[in-house]
Design a protein around this motif. Structure first.
Motif, PDB file in Angstrom:
ATOM      1  N   GLY A  51       0.808  -1.217   0.000  1.00 38.76           N
ATOM      2  CA  GLY A  51       0.000   0.000   0.000  1.00 38.76           C
ATOM      3  C   GLY A  51       0.841   1.267   0.000  1.00 38.76           C
ATOM      4  N   SER A  52       0.358   2.271   0.738  1.00 36.47           N
ATOM      5  CA  SER A  52       1.063   3.565   0.791  1.00 36.47           C
ATOM      6  C   SER A  52       1.924   3.665   2.039  1.00 36.47           C
ATOM      7  N   THR A  53       2.511   2.557   2.442  1.00 37.75           N
ATOM      8  CA  THR A  53       3.394   2.556   3.606  1.00 37.75           C
ATOM      9  C   THR A  53       4.530   3.562   3.426  1.00 37.75           C
ATOM     10  N   THR A  54       5.018   4.109   4.522  1.00 37.50           N
ATOM     11  CA  THR A  54       6.108   5.080   4.449  1.00 37.50           C
ATOM     12  C   THR A  54       7.433   4.366   4.202  1.00 37.50           C
ATOM     13  N   LEU A  55       8.082   4.704   3.104  1.00 29.54           N
ATOM     14  CA  LEU A  55       9.399   4.173   2.767  1.00 29.54           C
ATOM     15  C   LEU A  55      10.418   5.244   3.112  1.00 29.54           C
ATOM     16  N   LYS A  56      11.339   4.945   4.038  1.00 23.10           N
ATOM     17  CA  LYS A  56      12.304   5.970   4.407  1.00 23.10           C
ATOM     18  C   LYS A  56      13.597   5.346   4.919  1.00 23.10           C
ATOM     19  N   ILE A  82       9.290   8.542   1.235  1.00 25.33           N
ATOM     20  CA  ILE A  82       8.201   8.670   0.264  1.00 25.33           C
ATOM     21  C   ILE A  82       7.048   7.769   0.678  1.00 25.33           C
ATOM     22  N   GLU A  83       5.837   8.175   0.354  1.00 22.40           N
ATOM     23  CA  GLU A  83       4.655   7.350   0.568  1.00 22.40           C
ATOM     24  C   GLU A  83       3.962   7.152  -0.776  1.00 22.40           C
ATOM     25  N   PRO A  84       4.198   6.023  -1.435  1.00 24.74           N
ATOM     26  CA  PRO A  84       3.605   5.796  -2.757  1.00 24.74           C
ATOM     27  C   PRO A  84       2.095   5.626  -2.662  1.00 24.74           C
ATOM     28  N   ASP A  85       1.429   5.776  -3.789  1.00 21.27           N
ATOM     29  CA  ASP A  85       0.002   5.444  -3.820  1.00 21.27           C
ATOM     30  C   ASP A  85      -0.182   3.976  -3.499  1.00 21.27           C
ATOM     31  N   ASP A  86       0.693   3.162  -4.034  1.00 24.62           N
ATOM     32  CA  ASP A  86       0.707   1.732  -3.733  1.00 24.62           C
ATOM     33  C   ASP A  86       2.070   1.198  -4.131  1.00 24.62           C
ATOM     34  N   CYS A  87       2.434   0.066  -3.568  1.00 25.06           N
ATOM     35  CA  CYS A  87       3.696  -0.548  -3.961  1.00 25.06           C
ATOM     36  C   CYS A  87       3.605  -2.058  -3.790  1.00 25.06           C
ATOM     37  N   PHE A  88       4.417  -2.753  -4.571  1.00 24.82           N
ATOM     38  CA  PHE A  88       4.376  -4.206  -4.605  1.00 24.82           C
ATOM     39  C   PHE A  88       5.775  -4.797  -4.489  1.00 24.82           C
ATOM     40  N   TYR A  89       5.865  -5.824  -3.675  1.00 24.87           N
ATOM     41  CA  TYR A  89       7.047  -6.671  -3.651  1.00 24.87           C
ATOM     42  C   TYR A  89       6.728  -7.891  -4.499  1.00 24.87           C
ATOM     43  N   ILE A  90       7.518  -8.122  -5.523  1.00 27.69           N
ATOM     44  CA  ILE A  90       7.251  -9.215  -6.466  1.00 27.69           C
ATOM     45  C   ILE A  90       8.442 -10.172  -6.467  1.00 27.69           C
ATOM     46  N   GLN A  91       9.553  -9.750  -7.039  1.00 26.93           N
ATOM     47  CA  GLN A  91      10.754 -10.581  -6.985  1.00 26.93           C
ATOM     48  C   GLN A  91      11.183 -10.826  -5.538  1.00 26.93           C
ATOM     49  N   ASN A  92      10.989  -9.821  -4.698  1.00 32.91           N
ATOM     50  CA  ASN A  92      11.421  -9.909  -3.302  1.00 32.91           C
ATOM     51  C   ASN A  92      10.254 -10.112  -2.330  1.00 32.91           C
ATOM     52  N   TYR A  93       9.173 -10.720  -2.796  1.00 33.74           N
ATOM     53  CA  TYR A  93       7.974 -10.815  -1.952  1.00 33.74           C
ATOM     54  C   TYR A  93       8.209 -11.587  -0.662  1.00 33.74           C
ATOM     55  N   LYS A  94       9.088 -12.588  -0.701  1.00 35.04           N
ATOM     56  CA  LYS A  94       9.325 -13.410   0.489  1.00 35.04           C
ATOM     57  C   LYS A  94       9.949 -12.600   1.622  1.00 35.04           C
TER      58      LYS A  94
END
Length: 213
Positions: free
Chosen positions: A83-88, A96-108
């Motif tokens: 989601g829009s979790t705070t990345l810092k 930054i707080e994205p509208d949404d974000c996805f872990y795909i290659q690094n999902y684990k």
């Protein structure tokens, strides 16, 4: 804190820029704003932006994220949405707080995590934005090393791919290389305005399944 009181009075669609802001100042403002808020922040190079999204922005970001989820589902890819979790990162002085974000290659790496520590955790593989992205926002994404950033703006999708620490615009997505998302995503974003979100998503899934045969 005066700067915080300014941000709390923001109306939808407004943005305030504060500079210079130290890392400690950023942390204080985030604590004052709290987690249950509609405003979003971007911080890089001592510049802090606090934005209050418009209602239509919220609708668009949910739709864009749902389209990405369908793409990944049809391709039988695993992912974790943050989601829009705070990345810092303090050592990089960026947030930054994205509208949404996805872990795909690094999902684990983030399964079960509600909070991220980017000094340990990798950045998300894909971030989404659905409005005008300022230089401060782009700077923050670049500094944090987010490999791919999609920006949907004005019925167009722009794909930014990180190369040697800088974003370059690409017509293809490394995440979904075999799908012409630059053409397809705007088509179905517009379709949702014509027939409604649920029908547009259903049509999108049928279309993507046919493309992946």
């Amino acid at each position: 804190m005066p700067t915080t009181s300014i941000s709390l009075r923001l109306e939808p669609g407004q943005k305030v820029t504060l500079q210079p802001v130290s890392w400690e100042g950023l942390e204080e403002i985030l604590a004052e704003l709290g987690e249950q808020r509609s405003s979003r922040i971007a911080y890089a190079k001592g510049i802090l932006e606090i934005m209050a999204p418009l209602p239509e922005h919220e609708r668009a970001k949910v739709l864009l994220a749902d389209l990405v989820k369908i793409l990944l589902k049809v391709q039988k890819r695993s992912w974790e949405p943050l989601g829009s979790t705070t990345l810092k990162r303090k050592d990089m002085a960026a947030g930054i707080e994205p509208d949404d974000c996805f872990y795909i290659q690094n999902y684990k790496a983030v399964i079960g995590k509600n909070r991220l520590d980017l000094t340990v955790d990798p950045p998300p593989d894909l971030a989404l934005e659905t409005d005008v992205t300022s230089k401060t926002e782009l700077d923050a994404y670049e500094v944090l090393g987010v490999p791919e950033l999609w920006i949907y703006e004005g019925e167009n999708l722009r794909i930014n791919v990180l190369r040697e620490g800088k974003y370059i615009e690409s017509q293809t997505s490394p995440t979904v290389e075999n799908v012409a998302v630059v053409e397809i995503i705007p088509r179905f974003m517009k379709r949702a305005q014509e027939v409604g979100v649920s029908q547009a998503l259903e049509e999108f899934e049928v279309f993507i399944k046919a493309e992946n045969r």
